[in-house]
Structures are given as structure tokens and as C-alpha cells.
Scaffold this motif. Structure first.
Motif, PDB file in Angstrom:
ATOM      1  N   HIS A  12      31.673  38.309  29.771  1.00 28.65           N
ATOM      2  CA  HIS A  12      32.745  37.709  30.569  1.00 28.65           C
ATOM      3  C   HIS A  12      33.436  36.597  29.791  1.00 28.65           C
ATOM      4  O   HIS A  12      34.666  36.482  29.797  1.00 28.65           O
ATOM      5  N   ILE A  13      32.643  35.767  29.133  1.00 28.38           N
ATOM      6  CA  ILE A  13      33.191  34.613  28.435  1.00 28.38           C
ATOM      7  C   ILE A  13      34.113  35.044  27.296  1.00 28.38           C
ATOM      8  O   ILE A  13      35.073  34.342  26.954  1.00 28.38           O
ATOM      9  N   LEU A  14      33.868  36.226  26.745  1.00 35.22           N
ATOM     10  CA  LEU A  14      34.736  36.754  25.686  1.00 35.22           C
ATOM     11  C   LEU A  14      36.121  37.139  26.198  1.00 35.22           C
ATOM     12  O   LEU A  14      37.057  37.279  25.403  1.00 35.22           O
ATOM     13  N   LEU A  15      36.252  37.319  27.490  1.00 34.19           N
ATOM     14  CA  LEU A  15      37.549  37.691  28.074  1.00 34.19           C
ATOM     15  C   LEU A  15      38.418  36.444  28.227  1.00 34.19           C
ATOM     16  O   LEU A  15      38.016  35.477  28.874  1.00 34.19           O
ATOM     17  N   ASP A  16      39.605  36.484  27.637  1.00 33.84           N
ATOM     18  CA  ASP A  16      40.494  35.324  27.705  1.00 33.84           C
ATOM     19  C   ASP A  16      40.794  34.923  29.142  1.00 33.84           C
ATOM     20  O   ASP A  16      40.958  33.735  29.453  1.00 33.84           O
ATOM     21  N   GLU A  17      40.895  35.914  30.043  1.00 38.11           N
ATOM     22  CA  GLU A  17      41.259  35.616  31.427  1.00 38.11           C
ATOM     23  C   GLU A  17      40.135  34.908  32.183  1.00 38.11           C
ATOM     24  O   GLU A  17      40.392  34.283  33.224  1.00 38.11           O
ATOM     25  N   LEU A  18      38.907  35.040  31.713  1.00 33.26           N
ATOM     26  CA  LEU A  18      37.776  34.402  32.383  1.00 33.26           C
ATOM     27  C   LEU A  18      37.274  33.203  31.596  1.00 33.26           C
ATOM     28  O   LEU A  18      37.351  32.071  32.047  1.00 33.26           O
ATOM     29  N   ASP A  19      36.723  33.443  30.399  1.00 36.40           N
ATOM     30  CA  ASP A  19      36.194  32.375  29.551  1.00 36.40           C
ATOM     31  C   ASP A  19      35.118  31.592  30.322  1.00 36.40           C
ATOM     32  O   ASP A  19      34.637  32.030  31.369  1.00 36.40           O
ATOM     33  N   VAL A 197      33.847  53.031  44.959  1.00 37.32           N
ATOM     34  CA  VAL A 197      34.538  52.090  45.841  1.00 37.32           C
ATOM     35  C   VAL A 197      33.821  50.743  45.879  1.00 37.32           C
ATOM     36  O   VAL A 197      34.452  49.680  45.826  1.00 37.32           O
ATOM     37  N   GLY A 198      32.493  50.756  45.958  1.00 34.08           N
ATOM     38  CA  GLY A 198      31.753  49.494  45.971  1.00 34.08           C
ATOM     39  C   GLY A 198      31.969  48.683  44.711  1.00 34.08           C
ATOM     40  O   GLY A 198      32.126  47.456  44.763  1.00 34.08           O
ATOM     41  N   ALA A 199      31.984  49.367  43.562  1.00 34.33           N
ATOM     42  CA  ALA A 199      32.251  48.668  42.302  1.00 34.33           C
ATOM     43  C   ALA A 199      33.658  48.092  42.285  1.00 34.33           C
ATOM     44  O   ALA A 199      33.891  46.974  41.790  1.00 34.33           O
ATOM     45  N   MET A 200      34.623  48.837  42.827  1.00 36.48           N
ATOM     46  CA  MET A 200      35.990  48.326  42.889  1.00 36.48           C
ATOM     47  C   MET A 200      36.097  47.130  43.819  1.00 36.48           C
ATOM     48  O   MET A 200      36.859  46.186  43.557  1.00 36.48           O
ATOM     49  N   GLN A 201      35.334  47.136  44.918  1.00 36.15           N
ATOM     50  CA  GLN A 201      35.333  45.970  45.801  1.00 36.15           C
ATOM     51  C   GLN A 201      34.820  44.738  45.061  1.00 36.15           C
ATOM     52  O   GLN A 201      35.366  43.639  45.213  1.00 36.15           O
ATOM     53  N   ALA A 202      33.764  44.916  44.275  1.00 37.44           N
ATOM     54  CA  ALA A 202      33.257  43.790  43.481  1.00 37.44           C
ATOM     55  C   ALA A 202      34.301  43.309  42.491  1.00 37.44           C
ATOM     56  O   ALA A 202      34.482  42.097  42.296  1.00 37.44           O
ATOM     57  N   LEU A 203      34.991  44.225  41.857  1.00 39.18           N
ATOM     58  CA  LEU A 203      36.022  43.856  40.889  1.00 39.18           C
ATOM     59  C   LEU A 203      37.146  43.077  41.556  1.00 39.18           C
ATOM     60  O   LEU A 203      37.618  42.051  41.029  1.00 39.18           O
ATOM     61  N   GLU A 204      37.600  43.549  42.714  1.00 40.62           N
ATOM     62  CA  GLU A 204      38.651  42.832  43.436  1.00 40.62           C
ATOM     63  C   GLU A 204      38.190  41.433  43.817  1.00 40.62           C
ATOM     64  O   GLU A 204      38.952  40.467  43.731  1.00 40.62           O
ATOM     65  N   ALA A 205      36.929  41.315  44.237  1.00 34.90           N
ATOM     66  CA  ALA A 205      36.407  39.996  44.601  1.00 34.90           C
ATOM     67  C   ALA A 205      36.405  39.054  43.405  1.00 34.90           C
ATOM     68  O   ALA A 205      36.796  37.877  43.515  1.00 34.90           O
ATOM     69  N   ILE A 206      35.979  39.547  42.248  1.00 34.99           N
ATOM     70  CA  ILE A 206      35.958  38.720  41.042  1.00 34.99           C
ATOM     71  C   ILE A 206      37.370  38.278  40.665  1.00 34.99           C
ATOM     72  O   ILE A 206      37.605  37.116  40.313  1.00 34.99           O
ATOM     73  N   LYS A 207      38.334  39.195  40.750  1.00 39.78           N
ATOM     74  CA  LYS A 207      39.714  38.847  40.429  1.00 39.78           C
ATOM     75  C   LYS A 207      40.251  37.763  41.362  1.00 39.78           C
ATOM     76  O   LYS A 207      40.925  36.822  40.933  1.00 39.78           O
ATOM     77  N   ILE A 208      39.945  37.893  42.645  1.00 41.11           N
ATOM     78  CA  ILE A 208      40.448  36.924  43.611  1.00 41.11           C
ATOM     79  C   ILE A 208      39.784  35.562  43.403  1.00 41.11           C
ATOM     80  O   ILE A 208      40.451  34.516  43.397  1.00 41.11           O
ATOM     81  N   LEU A 209      38.485  35.561  43.216  1.00 42.19           N
ATOM     82  CA  LEU A 209      37.759  34.303  43.038  1.00 42.19           C
ATOM     83  C   LEU A 209      38.219  33.546  41.803  1.00 42.19           C
ATOM     84  O   LEU A 209      38.265  32.310  41.800  1.00 42.19           O
ATOM     85  N   THR A 210      38.567  34.267  40.751  1.00 41.65           N
ATOM     86  CA  THR A 210      38.974  33.627  39.494  1.00 41.65           C
ATOM     87  C   THR A 210      40.485  33.596  39.309  1.00 41.65           C
ATOM     88  O   THR A 210      40.966  33.167  38.259  1.00 41.65           O
ATOM     89  N   ASN A 211      41.219  34.068  40.329  1.00 38.29           N
ATOM     90  CA  ASN A 211      42.682  34.091  40.256  1.00 38.29           C
ATOM     91  C   ASN A 211      43.158  34.812  39.001  1.00 38.29           C
ATOM     92  O   ASN A 211      44.000  34.316  38.242  1.00 38.29           O
ATOM     93  N   THR A 212      42.610  35.998  38.801  1.00 40.63           N
ATOM     94  CA  THR A 212      42.914  36.796  37.616  1.00 40.63           C
ATOM     95  C   THR A 212      43.640  38.083  38.009  1.00 40.63           C
ATOM     96  O   THR A 212      43.224  38.773  38.953  1.00 40.63           O
ATOM     97  N   GLY A 213      44.701  38.409  37.312  1.00 39.62           N
ATOM     98  CA  GLY A 213      45.383  39.678  37.518  1.00 39.62           C
ATOM     99  C   GLY A 213      46.064  39.766  38.872  1.00 39.62           C
ATOM    100  O   GLY A 213      46.380  38.763  39.518  1.00 39.62           O
ATOM    101  N   GLN A 214      46.278  40.987  39.323  1.00 42.88           N
ATOM    102  CA  GLN A 214      46.946  41.267  40.598  1.00 42.88           C
ATOM    103  C   GLN A 214      45.966  41.995  41.506  1.00 42.88           C
ATOM    104  O   GLN A 214      45.430  43.034  41.140  1.00 42.88           O
ATOM    105  N   SER A 215      45.732  41.448  42.667  1.00 41.13           N
ATOM    106  CA  SER A 215      44.787  42.072  43.596  1.00 41.13           C
ATOM    107  C   SER A 215      45.459  43.226  44.343  1.00 41.13           C
ATOM    108  O   SER A 215      46.649  43.492  44.185  1.00 41.13           O
TER     109      SER A 215
END
Length: 253
Positions: A12-19, A197-215
Motif C-alpha cells: 500500500h505504501i508503495l502506491l502514490d495515492e496511499l503512501d 462483489v465482497g472484494a469490490m465492497q472492500a475496495l470501495e470502502a478503502i477508496k472512500i476512507l482515503t479519499n482516493t479515486g472515484q467511488s
């Protein structure tokens, strides 16, 4: 963040959007996951492995043999155990640093509202419409983002509902009086579909929590797994919606 954490979350830390800042946000976040079945199992496992530091797991059911075809956090040794406790054990085996709370009951009314209010994000992994509508109403009332997934037979859908950030709620899309409550127990479901679908729900949650990308807010994704074709529908708020129609929301996409 100590050295073991830096190693654990290094991808995760290697990703510029997260770090490091994004990972620390996840560690400090609290996700409420309602439903520890086919959707909730992969969603919880990915959120826990990703470092979402506090997880509250809700389900009133116990594990049985028929669950093991698709509910991947449970084991044969979990049969008879409350589902939230079974998932908690699997989570802590992956990441012992998590704070995991279990609620072995169906939440209603004030208890549901309090659980939603205490979380940063809510995942609807339930399999019945009454729970979906109640959870949506609580999330609208407490201004919490709701990541909603569903899967049955060979078909699935996922979206994000967050009227206080602009747009539709679940009841703008589905009306209680017009729905039939088909379940996987009655209609069946192919096992990997709920994992998708469950994995996608987790991904959407991570994006929202970190304000990354477009939900997926104001977007509904529909999957036909037999042809592996996705469709996307744009969602709009219903000004006459009984749940969110009176909200004064000025935010735009």
C-alpha cells in the motif's frame, strides 16, 4: 508506524495515492460490516488485511455446512459458532493488531443507529430487503457512506449511497412496496460471485476512507457472471424519496 507495520503494509505504501498517510488513515478508521455471509466474509478479510484498524461485525446467524461453499472466512471447525465470532477468529489470524468487535444479533432501531453513528463507513452485506432498507435509513440519518452489494444466482450488483455527499440513497433506487425478497437459500448463487462483489465492497470502502479515486456513488454496476459482462447505470436522487428526499443536499458529483 513501526517497522513491522511498514513491512505489513508495504504494498500500500508503495502506491502514490496511499503512501504512509493513507495507510495511517486506514489504521485509524472504523468499518461496520453487516452480514457475515458470502459478501461479508471477503469484505471483512480484505479490510482487515488492508489495515482498517477497527471492524464491527454484525450477524445473528451461526455457521452451518451449507455456508462453506462460498463464505470463505468460515471453516468446518466453525460450524455451530456465531458467524461474527468465526470471522473475527479468521481476521485475527491474519492481522493480530486489529480491534474487532462482534455483535451476534440483528440490529434494529436505536441499536442500529448507534452502531452506524460509531463507524466511519458501513458495508451492507446482508441478504434480505428489510435489513437493507433499515440500514440505508440509518446511514442517511447519520450521514454515513453505505457500500451496498448483492449477489444471487449468476447476477450481482454494487453501488455506494451517500446522500449527504450528493446523490441517491438505496431507497431512491428500490421502493419497499415493489420488491420481492429472493434469497440465495431459495435461488442459489455461484460461489466466486459473492467473492467478486465482497472484494469490490472492500475496495470501495478503502477508496472512500482515503479519499482516493472515484467511488461508485451515483453509479450502479450490474454483473452477468455467465457472460462476464458489466453494465453501468447512472443514479439520481428521488426528490420524493421517503428517506432522503427532504435532505438539503447541495453537493454535486
Amino acid at each position: 508506524m513501526d517497522n513491522p507495520s511498514l513491512m505489513r503494509y508495504s504494498r500500500h505504501i508503495l502506491l502514490d495515492e496511499l503512501d504512509i498517510a493513507g495507510q495511517e488513515t486506514l489504521i485509524q478508521s472504523h468499518a461496520l460490516i453487516v452480514g457475515m455471509g458470502g459478501l461479508g466474509c471477503p469484505a471483512a478479510l480484505y479490510l482487515g488485511a488492508s489495515g482498517v484498524g477497527k471492524l464491527t461485525l454484525v450477524d445473528h446467524d451461526t455457521v452451518d455446512l451449507g455456508n462453506l461453499q462460498r463464505q470463505i472466512a468460515h471453516k468446518e471447525s466453525s460450524i455451530g459458532q456465531p458467524k461474527p465470532e468465526s470471522v473475527r477468529d479468521s481476521l485475527l489470524a491474519i492481522n493480530s493488531e486489529l480491534e474487532v468487535h462482534t455483535i451476534n444479533a440483528a440490529l434494529h432501531g436505536e441499536q442500529l443507529a448507534a452502531a452506524v453513528a460509531d463507524a466511519d463507513i458501513v458495508l451492507d452485506c446482508t441478504d434480505n430487503l428489510a435489513s437493507r432498507f433499515a440500514l440505508n435509513e440509518a446511514c442517511v440519518s447519520k450521514a454515513k457512506p453505505l457500500v451496498s452489494g448483492a449477489a444471487i444466482r449468476w447476477e450481482a450488483q454494487i453501488s455506494v449511497f451517500h446522500p449527504s455527499a450528493g446523490g441517491a440513497c438505496y431507497q431512491c433506487l428500490y421502493k419497499p412496496d415493489n420488491q420481492t425478497n429472493a434469497s440465495c437459500a431459495e435461488s442459489g448463487v455461484v460461489a466466486p460471485l459473492v467473492g467478486i462483489v465482497g472484494a469490490m465492497q472492500a475496495l470501495e470502502a478503502i477508496k472512500i476512507l482515503t479519499n482516493t479515486g472515484q467511488s461508485l456513488r451515483n453509479r450502479l454496476l450490474l454483473l452477468d457472471a455467465k457472460t462476464m459482462r458489466w453494465r453501468e447505470m447512472a443514479l439520481q436522487s428521488d426528490p420524493l424519496c421517503a428517506v432522503c428526499g427532504n435532505s438539503k443536499v447541495n453537493a454535486a458529483e
